[in-house]
Design a protein around this motif. Structure first.
Motif, PDB file in Angstrom:
ATOM      1  N   TYR A 174       0.905  -1.274   0.006  1.00  0.00           N
ATOM      2  CA  TYR A 174      -0.147   0.090  -0.053  1.00  0.00           C
ATOM      3  C   TYR A 174       0.755   1.343  -0.040  1.00  0.00           C
ATOM      4  O   TYR A 174       0.602   2.224  -0.749  1.00  0.00           O
ATOM      5  CB  TYR A 174      -0.963  -0.080   1.335  1.00  0.00           C
ATOM      6  N   ALA A 175       2.111   1.359   0.582  1.00  0.00           N
ATOM      7  CA  ALA A 175       2.820   2.523   0.657  1.00  0.00           C
ATOM      8  C   ALA A 175       3.592   2.665  -0.728  1.00  0.00           C
ATOM      9  O   ALA A 175       3.470   3.649  -1.115  1.00  0.00           O
ATOM     10  CB  ALA A 175       4.029   2.213   1.840  1.00  0.00           C
ATOM     11  N   SER A 176       3.882   1.371  -1.310  1.00  0.00           N
ATOM     12  CA  SER A 176       4.267   1.614  -2.605  1.00  0.00           C
ATOM     13  C   SER A 176       3.533   1.994  -3.617  1.00  0.00           C
ATOM     14  O   SER A 176       3.674   3.238  -4.745  1.00  0.00           O
ATOM     15  CB  SER A 176       4.984   0.136  -3.098  1.00  0.00           C
ATOM     16  N   ARG A 177       1.996   1.649  -3.530  1.00  0.00           N
ATOM     17  CA  ARG A 177       1.189   2.109  -4.515  1.00  0.00           C
ATOM     18  C   ARG A 177       0.814   3.541  -4.124  1.00  0.00           C
ATOM     19  O   ARG A 177       0.500   4.456  -5.105  1.00  0.00           O
ATOM     20  CB  ARG A 177      -0.130   1.317  -4.451  1.00  0.00           C
ATOM     21  N   ALA A 178       0.511   3.861  -2.917  1.00  0.00           N
ATOM     22  CA  ALA A 178       0.350   5.419  -2.527  1.00  0.00           C
ATOM     23  C   ALA A 178       1.424   6.400  -3.019  1.00  0.00           C
ATOM     24  O   ALA A 178       1.095   7.431  -3.618  1.00  0.00           O
ATOM     25  CB  ALA A 178       0.054   5.423  -1.130  1.00  0.00           C
ATOM     26  N   SER A 179       2.496   5.975  -2.545  1.00  0.00           N
ATOM     27  CA  SER A 179       3.602   6.981  -3.119  1.00  0.00           C
ATOM     28  C   SER A 179       4.135   6.964  -4.554  1.00  0.00           C
ATOM     29  O   SER A 179       4.257   8.134  -5.026  1.00  0.00           O
ATOM     30  CB  SER A 179       5.073   6.384  -2.402  1.00  0.00           C
ATOM     31  N   GLY A 180       3.711   5.791  -5.163  1.00  0.00           N
ATOM     32  CA  GLY A 180       3.712   5.995  -7.032  1.00  0.00           C
ATOM     33  C   GLY A 180       2.545   6.898  -7.055  1.00  0.00           C
ATOM     34  O   GLY A 180       2.960   7.652  -8.187  1.00  0.00           O
ATOM     35  N   THR A 181       1.373   6.838  -6.643  1.00  0.00           N
ATOM     36  CA  THR A 181       0.484   7.652  -7.418  1.00  0.00           C
ATOM     37  C   THR A 181       0.617   8.970  -6.867  1.00  0.00           C
ATOM     38  O   THR A 181       0.481  10.023  -7.829  1.00  0.00           O
ATOM     39  CB  THR A 181      -0.870   7.217  -6.529  1.00  0.00           C
ATOM     40  N   LEU A 182       1.147   9.295  -5.467  1.00  0.00           N
ATOM     41  CA  LEU A 182       1.380  10.598  -5.588  1.00  0.00           C
ATOM     42  C   LEU A 182       2.515  11.131  -6.315  1.00  0.00           C
ATOM     43  O   LEU A 182       2.619  12.380  -6.625  1.00  0.00           O
ATOM     44  CB  LEU A 182       1.773  10.870  -3.967  1.00  0.00           C
ATOM     45  N   ALA A 183       3.624  10.386  -6.465  1.00  0.00           N
ATOM     46  CA  ALA A 183       4.837  10.875  -7.522  1.00  0.00           C
ATOM     47  C   ALA A 183       4.215  11.211  -8.762  1.00  0.00           C
ATOM     48  O   ALA A 183       4.670  12.219  -9.504  1.00  0.00           O
ATOM     49  CB  ALA A 183       5.644   9.909  -7.408  1.00  0.00           C
ATOM     50  N   LEU A 184       3.223  10.437  -9.162  1.00  0.00           N
ATOM     51  CA  LEU A 184       2.742  10.873 -10.788  1.00  0.00           C
ATOM     52  C   LEU A 184       1.955  12.100 -10.718  1.00  0.00           C
ATOM     53  O   LEU A 184       2.238  12.813 -11.569  1.00  0.00           O
ATOM     54  CB  LEU A 184       1.856   9.385 -11.291  1.00  0.00           C
ATOM     55  N   VAL A 185       1.120  12.204  -9.712  1.00  0.00           N
ATOM     56  CA  VAL A 185       0.376  13.675  -9.378  1.00  0.00           C
ATOM     57  C   VAL A 185       1.466  14.652  -9.424  1.00  0.00           C
ATOM     58  O   VAL A 185       1.476  15.508 -10.218  1.00  0.00           O
ATOM     59  CB  VAL A 185      -0.434  13.511  -8.365  1.00  0.00           C
ATOM     60  N   LEU A 186       2.512  14.577  -8.716  1.00  0.00           N
ATOM     61  CA  LEU A 186       3.426  15.758  -8.680  1.00  0.00           C
ATOM     62  C   LEU A 186       3.976  15.950  -9.849  1.00  0.00           C
ATOM     63  O   LEU A 186       4.343  17.117 -10.288  1.00  0.00           O
ATOM     64  CB  LEU A 186       4.231  15.406  -7.367  1.00  0.00           C
ATOM     65  N   LEU A 187       4.638  14.789 -10.588  1.00  0.00           N
ATOM     66  CA  LEU A 187       5.314  14.723 -11.874  1.00  0.00           C
ATOM     67  C   LEU A 187       4.150  15.685 -12.956  1.00  0.00           C
ATOM     68  O   LEU A 187       4.801  16.247 -13.538  1.00  0.00           O
ATOM     69  CB  LEU A 187       5.568  13.316 -12.265  1.00  0.00           C
ATOM     70  N   THR A 188       2.907  15.113 -12.735  1.00  0.00           N
ATOM     71  CA  THR A 188       2.052  15.946 -13.774  1.00  0.00           C
ATOM     72  C   THR A 188       2.163  17.380 -13.586  1.00  0.00           C
ATOM     73  O   THR A 188       1.980  18.132 -14.288  1.00  0.00           O
ATOM     74  CB  THR A 188       0.813  15.241 -13.481  1.00  0.00           C
ATOM     75  N   ALA A 189       1.901  17.749 -12.101  1.00  0.00           N
ATOM     76  CA  ALA A 189       1.834  19.308 -11.867  1.00  0.00           C
ATOM     77  C   ALA A 189       3.436  19.941 -12.457  1.00  0.00           C
ATOM     78  O   ALA A 189       3.231  21.138 -12.991  1.00  0.00           O
ATOM     79  CB  ALA A 189       1.791  19.362 -10.374  1.00  0.00           C
ATOM     80  N   THR A 190       4.484  19.229 -12.110  1.00  0.00           N
ATOM     81  CA  THR A 190       5.604  19.753 -12.677  1.00  0.00           C
ATOM     82  C   THR A 190       5.793  20.049 -13.924  1.00  0.00           C
ATOM     83  O   THR A 190       5.989  20.864 -14.427  1.00  0.00           O
ATOM     84  CB  THR A 190       6.892  18.788 -12.027  1.00  0.00           C
ATOM     85  N   VAL A 191       5.446  18.869 -14.903  1.00  0.00           N
ATOM     86  CA  VAL A 191       5.256  19.123 -16.353  1.00  0.00           C
ATOM     87  C   VAL A 191       4.336  19.985 -16.650  1.00  0.00           C
ATOM     88  O   VAL A 191       4.733  20.923 -17.677  1.00  0.00           O
ATOM     89  CB  VAL A 191       4.904  17.582 -16.863  1.00  0.00           C
ATOM     90  N   VAL A 192       3.352  20.197 -16.189  1.00  0.00           N
ATOM     91  CA  VAL A 192       2.091  21.121 -16.675  1.00  0.00           C
ATOM     92  C   VAL A 192       2.835  22.537 -16.077  1.00  0.00           C
ATOM     93  O   VAL A 192       2.599  23.438 -17.236  1.00  0.00           O
ATOM     94  CB  VAL A 192       0.754  20.934 -16.076  1.00  0.00           C
ATOM     95  N   LEU A 193       3.425  22.703 -15.264  1.00  0.00           N
ATOM     96  CA  LEU A 193       3.865  24.163 -14.899  1.00  0.00           C
ATOM     97  C   LEU A 193       4.984  24.605 -15.694  1.00  0.00           C
ATOM     98  O   LEU A 193       5.522  25.519 -16.193  1.00  0.00           O
ATOM     99  CB  LEU A 193       4.574  24.139 -13.542  1.00  0.00           C
ATOM    100  N   GLY A 194       5.983  23.382 -16.185  1.00  0.00           N
ATOM    101  CA  GLY A 194       7.157  23.641 -17.048  1.00  0.00           C
ATOM    102  C   GLY A 194       6.645  24.008 -18.475  1.00  0.00           C
ATOM    103  O   GLY A 194       7.159  25.010 -19.154  1.00  0.00           O
TER     104      GLY A 194
END
Length: 228
Positions: free
Chosen positions: A13-33
């Motif tokens: 569960y920790a792996s799935r949750a952290s992976g999902t959050l990383a994808l969301v944050l990466l999406t925000a980073t890419v959109v901002l860039g």
């Protein structure tokens, strides 16, 4: 309505949750860039503030990626080694989909390392490497969709759809704001903005959303990974 049975270990569960959050944050980073670069940069917010926000989002993404990798390796169910976290397509468990995630991580690490050496490399070379962050995003998206056992959960599907819509929308907005020149770059961006949604939709419809996806992925593991 599809539900996810609570049968995994805490590390899973920790792996799935952290992976999902990383994808969301990466999406925000890419959109901002995408939306803050070139002539599309907003005038009411200074470039310094945007740069700080972009950098902080990138570092936070790497933090959750580190948690994702560590918890996945420590999880006894899949028996992953530490080398798998940096060497793509070497895992015995779903090598293709895990390999995409590893490749995305390697690209982001390359961006991080070169950012630390930015003054020595020069701005032009650093920018060339920095574009790898945009290539890491679709790899991470397909990694999550192909590897995640919760892909069929409606909430997870909506999350993938939201990330996809944000990035594709940002690309088309940037293309609309772009001035003359750099035809090749704009053409590549337009093709990618069309191809990624089409390929992802086709993949989900024929793969993870179909019954027996886990068994087919396991069969692929035996063929590619050589495991039992």
């Amino acid at each position: 309505m599809t539900t996810l049975a609570l049968t995994g270990s805490p590390l899973w569960y920790a792996s799935r949750a952290s992976g999902t959050l990383a994808l969301v944050l990466l999406t925000a980073t890419v959109v901002l860039g995408i939306t803050s670069g070139g002539r599309a940069a907003p005038r009411r917010i200074g470039r310094f503030e945007l740069g700080v926000l972009h950098r902080n989002l990138s570092l936070l993404t790497l933090v959750f990626l580190a948690v994702h990798v560590v918890t996945a390796v420590l999880d006894p169910f899949v028996h992953l080694g530490w080398a798998v976290s940096v060497v793509p397509f070497g895992a015995a468990y779903r090598p293709l989909w895990l390999g995409l995630g590893t490749a995305a991580l390697d690209l982001l690490l390359a961006v991080l390392i070169t950012s630390a050496l930015r003054l020595r490399m020069g701005v032009r070379r650093w920018k060339a490497v920095h574009w790898l962050a945009y290539a890491a995003w679709p790899l991470a998206l397909f990694h999550g969709a192909g590897t995640g056992t919760d892909t069929r959960v409606p909430l997870q599907l909506w999350l993938y759809a939201g990330c996809l819509a944000l990035v594709v929308g940002a690309v088309w907005w940037r293309l609309a704001k772009a001035g003359p020149g750099r035809v090749t770059g704009r053409l590549v961006a337009a093709v990618a903005a069309v191809a990624v949604p089409v390929v992802l939709t086709a993949f989900l419809a024929t793969g993870p959303l179909q019954p027996g996806w886990a068994q087919r992925a396991a069969t692929t593991t035996v063929l590619l990974g050589g495991g039992r």
